[in-house]
Design an enzyme around this catalytic site. Structure first.
Site, PDB file in Angstrom:
ATOM      1  CB  CYS A 121       1.050  -8.940   4.266  1.00  0.00           C
ATOM      2  SG  CYS A 121       1.023  -7.367   3.640  1.00  0.00           S
ATOM      3  CB  CYS A 202      -0.244  -5.039   5.417  1.00  0.00           C
ATOM      4  SG  CYS A 202       1.344  -5.947   5.096  1.00  0.00           S
TER       5      CYS A 202
END
Length: 305
Positions: A121, A202
């Site tokens: 992420c 993400c």
């Protein structure tokens, strides 16, 4: 006399039967030859054409295998369980002996599954018309990854390939451009890889665009504008940071308030993303200034005394 007439009629019948057999054989042969010639023209037609793009990269197998082993051993040993030989075979099977204008996403699905890996992420960095700059940046800053910094992108970057229905099954002379046929091996591969890269993003994601492009920094027809932006998951991505970079010395065709950037922001907002846009993101601009240290755009701010 009757015996002679009977013998003559028998000979006539024999000649007639032989003639019929010869005629039928000739017809069958003609049909077979026509079928082969038609089939041959169909199969050879892609190779007979001179495509407009460069042909398959020489020593493609060695290039792909070398990059794969380098990636999973030297750069990302945590991916050491990847099978580079299977990855190469799945890539080869996707295009070899195939018409280079009839490639489908299904052809590449095994490759995508074999070569995919998690993307941490906050590290996904997308780009359009900033290829050289964005990759210089990710080489100097390991906090970000472009598609070309993943295993799939790393193996395929600046490499080309396409097949041909006739032996040896690979066309080393030329390959079709997207303008010649959209379902060519390169276009289908990069669309699938880009879609997968976007789906994996993400946290905070970044996109680096070129504010010196006269036609506008954001293009709906680009891979980012047509594929990646629509495969970002609003449930996984918290923010989208736009870095709008102008060339040192300009032209400054567009800023964050520009028409195409506002269109991009509108698309992202409709998909419930939070957006931050920054003109000439300073860490990237400093990298630009490495090549232009004396330019006015590269002068550091100084405090007045």
């Amino acid at each position: 006399m009757p015996l002679q007439q009977g013998s003559a009629r028998a000979r006539q019948r024999t000649v007639l039967l032989v003639g019929i057999v010869v005629l039928l054989a000739a017809l069958v042969l003609a049909v077979v030859l026509a079928s082969l010639l038609t089939h041959g023209r169909h199969e050879l037609s892609p190779k007979m054409l001179k495509w407009k793009d460069r042909g398959t990269t020489k020593n493609l197998q060695e290039v792909i295998l070398g990059r794969c082993y380098n990636y999973i051993t030297a750069q990302h040993p945590e991916l050491g369980d990847k099978d580079c030989l299977k990855i190469w075979e799945s890539l080869k099977d996707a295009f070899i002996y195939k018409n280079p204008c009839n490639i489908t996403p299904e052809d590449y699905q095994p490759l995508m599954e074999l070569a995919s890996h998690p993307i941490p992420c906050n590290k996904s960095l997308f780009w359009s018309k900033t290829g050289d700059l964005v990759h210089r940046y990710t080489k100097s800053n390991q906090n970000f990854l472009t598609l070309e910094d993943t295993l799939l992108g790393y193996m395929a970057d600046r490499v080309s390939w396409c097949g041909d229905p006739s032996a040896p099954g690979i066309n080393y002379e030329s390959c079709p451009k997207r303008s010649e046929c959209e379902s060519n091996p390169g276009s289908v591969f990069w669309k699938m890889a880009s879609k997968m890269f976007a789906e994996a993003a993400c946290g905070v994601v970044q996109v680096m665009l070129n504010g010196s492009v006269e036609a506008g920094a954001f293009r709906s027809s680009s891979i980012f504008g047509s594929i990646e932006i629509f495969n970002l998951d609003p449930d996984k991505v918290s923010e989208v940071h736009i870095w709008l970079m102008q060339n040192i010395g300009g032209p400054q065709s567009e800023s964050c308030s520009g028409h195409s950037i506002q269109r991009l922001i509108s698309i992202l907002e409709e998909r419930n993303f939070k957006i931050i846009c920054e003109d000439n993101y300073r860490p990237v601009q400093l990298l630009q200034c490495v090549h232009n240290p004396d330019h006015m755009d590269c002068r550091l701010c100084t405090n007045s005394t």
